[in-house]
Design an enzyme around this catalytic site. Structure first.
Site, PDB file in Angstrom:
ATOM      1  CG  ASN A 290      -5.126  13.107  -3.037  1.00 14.14           C
ATOM      2  OD1 ASN A 290      -5.788  12.240  -3.567  1.00 14.14           O
ATOM      3  ND2 ASN A 290      -5.271  14.393  -3.303  1.00 14.14           N
ATOM      4  NE  ARG A 291      -0.962   4.688   0.267  1.00 14.50           N
ATOM      5  CZ  ARG A 291      -0.854   3.470  -0.203  1.00 14.50           C
ATOM      6  NH1 ARG A 291      -1.801   2.952  -0.930  1.00 14.50           N
ATOM      7  NH2 ARG A 291       0.234   2.781   0.035  1.00 14.50           N
TER       8      ARG A 291
END
Ligand code: CTP
Ligand code: CA
Length: 225
Positions: free
Chosen positions: A34-35
């Site tokens: 995930n960012r």
């Protein structure tokens, strides 16, 4: 812990914080993530230490230095984070779930590096378990962790989505975070969030540093602890 007993409003309290994006392996050299930089979670851990708490930081690999004085538990996958959270929050006064946990993982992780073929490659993804949902069940049985704060990362309909998560995950409070803004949310130093509470209260905070947001989160928790 006993020799270096800490001072501050959270002295004697055990706070567990999760941070970073989980990494779900595709093969030995690749993963889905995930960012998330981990900055907001590390700021919560630092602020809790500064307020005198005993802090366990459960973190995925990040580019950040671990806050001095925290017990740091390193994990990679959502499954590893789930087990670490269940273990360390068994005695916790507060769990702050700042991590960006993957919702999907590759159905299989190849044992050897997948070689390029010049053709398309389809990945089958399986759902991961929701950590906060599992914590909710344990908490109903044991009473621990005593209090739970979650985050809601949204790109649309922020407050409605956050309100639903507050209720279904059985949280005391949720930090609603609009991650589509460029000056708040992912990777940057600042954040603009709203707090929604189980008792129906709502607080909108102005844009401020992630450390200042962390302090505000813990000030709210102080009133329950
Ligand atoms: N969370 C969790 N376990 C997961 C996924 C998320 O405990 N497998 C936690 C996050 O750490 C966060 C909260 O749940 O505190 C909300 O995460 P978010 O990704 O915003 O919501 P989801 O429930 O995963 O729903 P969706 O991503 O579909 O919006
Ligand atoms: Ca999610």
């Amino acid at each position: 812990r006993y020799l270096l007993s800490r001072k501050g409003p959270l002295a004697g309290k055990h706070v567990v914080v999760t941070a970073g994006g989980t990494q779900e392996p595709i093969d030995p050299v690749r993963f889905i993530t995930n960012r998330s930089s981990g900055k907001q979670g590390y700021a919560v851990a630092q602020a809790a230490l500064d307020m005198g708490a005993d802090v366990t930081l459960i973190t995925t690999p990040t580019a950040l230095n671990a806050p001095c004085g925290a017990t740091v538990i390193h994990v990679r996958t959502a499954e590893e984070m789930l087990h670490a959270v269940l273990t360390y929050s068994r005695s916790a006064d507060l769990l702050v779930m700042s991590a960006a946990v993957a919702d999907f993982r590759p159905a299989q992780s190849a044992e050897q590096k997948i070689k390029k073929t010049g053709k398309e490659l389809a990945l089958t993804l399986m759902p991961t378990r929701d950590i906060l949902a599992t914590v909710k069940e344990k908490r109903q049985q044991s009473g621990f962790p005593r209090h739970v704060i979650g985050f809601a990362a949204e790109t649309e309909d922020l407050l409605n989505n956050a309100q639903k998560k507050l209720e279904t995950k059985g949280l005391d409070m949720i930090v609603a975070n609009n991650v589509s803004a460029t000056d708040a949310g992912f990777e940057v130093e600042t954040n603009r969030v709203s707090f929604l509470f189980a008792d129906g209260r709502k607080i909108d905070l102005p844009l401020q540093s992630k450390y200042a947001v962390a302090e505000r989160i813990l000030e709210e928790a102080l009133s329950w602890l």
